[in-house]
Design a protein around this motif. Structure first.
Motif, short mmCIF file in Angstrom:
data_model
loop_
_atom_site.label_atom_id
_atom_site.label_comp_id
_atom_site.label_asym_id
_atom_site.label_seq_id
_atom_site.Cartn_x
_atom_site.Cartn_y
_atom_site.Cartn_z
N LYS A 83 -9.21 2.29 7.67
CA LYS A 83 -8.68 3.64 8.00
C LYS A 83 -7.07 3.33 8.24
O LYS A 83 -6.47 4.54 7.84
N ALA A 84 -6.56 2.36 8.74
CA ALA A 84 -4.98 2.04 8.77
C ALA A 84 -4.49 2.22 7.42
O ALA A 84 -3.25 2.81 7.32
N CYS A 85 -5.06 1.67 6.42
CA CYS A 85 -4.22 1.68 5.02
C CYS A 85 -4.34 3.21 4.41
O CYS A 85 -3.55 3.47 3.92
N ARG A 86 -5.32 3.80 4.84
CA ARG A 86 -5.29 5.16 4.29
C ARG A 86 -4.30 6.07 4.89
O ARG A 86 -3.48 6.98 4.45
N MET A 87 -4.07 5.84 6.23
CA MET A 87 -3.12 6.41 7.01
C MET A 87 -1.58 6.05 6.60
O MET A 87 -0.92 7.05 6.39
N ALA A 88 -1.62 4.65 6.06
CA ALA A 88 -0.25 4.25 5.71
C ALA A 88 0.14 4.92 4.29
O ALA A 88 1.24 5.37 3.84
N ALA A 89 -1.02 5.48 3.34
CA ALA A 89 -0.94 5.75 2.07
C ALA A 89 -0.39 7.42 2.55
O ALA A 89 0.21 7.79 1.53
N GLN A 90 -0.80 8.01 3.43
CA GLN A 90 -0.29 9.27 4.03
C GLN A 90 0.96 9.27 4.41
O GLN A 90 1.46 10.19 4.71
N GLY A 91 1.63 8.04 4.88
CA GLY A 91 2.66 7.97 5.52
C GLY A 91 2.65 8.13 7.05
O GLY A 91 3.68 8.10 7.63
N ILE A 92 1.39 8.07 7.52
CA ILE A 92 1.27 8.11 9.11
C ILE A 92 1.58 6.81 9.79
O ILE A 92 1.94 6.84 10.86
N PHE A 93 0.95 5.66 8.86
CA PHE A 93 1.16 4.33 9.70
C PHE A 93 2.26 3.57 9.10
O PHE A 93 2.16 3.58 7.80
N PRO A 94 3.11 2.71 9.69
CA PRO A 94 3.97 2.29 9.02
C PRO A 94 3.81 0.82 8.46
O PRO A 94 2.65 0.15 8.55
N LEU A 95 4.06 0.68 7.11
CA LEU A 95 3.73 -0.39 6.21
C LEU A 95 3.99 -1.68 6.71
O LEU A 95 3.11 -2.59 6.53
N PRO A 96 5.05 -2.05 7.73
CA PRO A 96 5.05 -3.57 7.97
C PRO A 96 3.89 -3.79 8.98
O PRO A 96 3.41 -4.74 9.26
N ALA A 97 3.11 -2.71 9.72
CA ALA A 97 2.18 -2.58 10.52
C ALA A 97 0.87 -3.11 9.85
O ALA A 97 0.11 -4.16 9.98
N ILE A 98 0.69 -2.57 8.45
CA ILE A 98 -0.32 -2.79 7.63
C ILE A 98 -0.31 -4.61 7.35
O ILE A 98 -1.20 -5.08 7.13
N ARG A 99 0.83 -4.78 6.77
CA ARG A 99 1.02 -6.24 6.39
C ARG A 99 0.67 -7.02 7.41
O ARG A 99 -0.05 -8.11 7.37
N GLU A 100 1.08 -6.64 8.81
CA GLU A 100 0.73 -7.66 9.90
C GLU A 100 -0.99 -7.73 9.89
O GLU A 100 -1.45 -8.59 10.35
N ASN A 101 -1.48 -6.56 10.07
CA ASN A 101 -2.91 -6.68 10.34
C ASN A 101 -3.72 -7.13 9.25
O ASN A 101 -4.74 -7.76 9.25
N VAL A 102 -3.31 -7.04 8.04
CA VAL A 102 -3.74 -7.81 6.78
C VAL A 102 -3.85 -9.31 7.13
O VAL A 102 -4.62 -10.05 6.65
N ARG A 103 -2.74 -9.64 7.51
CA ARG A 103 -2.13 -11.05 7.80
C ARG A 103 -3.23 -11.49 8.83
O ARG A 103 -3.96 -12.45 8.51
N ARG A 104 -3.52 -10.56 9.84
CA ARG A 104 -4.30 -11.27 10.91
C ARG A 104 -5.87 -11.09 10.48
O ARG A 104 -6.75 -12.07 10.92
N PHE A 105 -6.14 -10.07 9.76
CA PHE A 105 -7.44 -10.25 9.13
C PHE A 105 -7.80 -11.40 8.12
O PHE A 105 -9.10 -11.84 8.30
N LEU A 106 -6.99 -11.81 7.36
CA LEU A 106 -7.00 -12.87 6.59
C LEU A 106 -7.23 -14.13 7.33
O LEU A 106 -7.90 -15.10 6.96
N ILE A 107 -6.27 -14.41 8.42
CA ILE A 107 -6.20 -15.55 9.25
C ILE A 107 -7.78 -15.60 9.94
O ILE A 107 -8.37 -16.51 9.84
#
Length: 97
Positions: free
Chosen positions: A48-72
């Motif tokens: 959901k956050a990625c979809r929001m980032a694609a629309q410009g609603i959610f900041p890209l650096p936050a997506i990167r950090e969330n993906v990093r945590r998801f992978l960890i």
């Protein structure tokens, strides 16, 4: 999606190789390929956050950090020192030798 590039890529440990995640598009590909039976609440929130980032609603650096945590959390984040750097190996070789 050039404007959706991360400042620094993440590296995902796969079974036989390491995959670079350098953009939001790479993350969408990862999520699309994620096994259906392993899609939990964390997965859904990230998607959901990625979809929001694609629309410009959610900041890209936050997506990167969330993906990093998801992978960890899934023990799938590759340490950069574990990733062979082809450019470094090529620059050590002299042309013509």
């Amino acid at each position: 999606m050039a404007d959706h590039l991360f400042d620094a890529p993440l590296f995902l440990k796969k079974r036989h190789y390491v995959q670079e995640l350098a953009s939001l598009e790479d993350v969408f590909d990862l999520l699309e390929d994620w096994p259906e039976d392993e899609r939990d609440t964390t997965f859904e929130v990230l998607e959901k956050a990625c979809r929001m980032a694609a629309q410009g609603i959610f900041p890209l650096p936050a997506i990167r950090e969330n993906v990093r945590r998801f992978l960890i959390k899934r023990h799938m984040l590759a340490n950069i020192e574990e990733v062979p750097i082809l450019a470094r190996r090529q620059s050590d070789q002299n042309i013509g030798s």
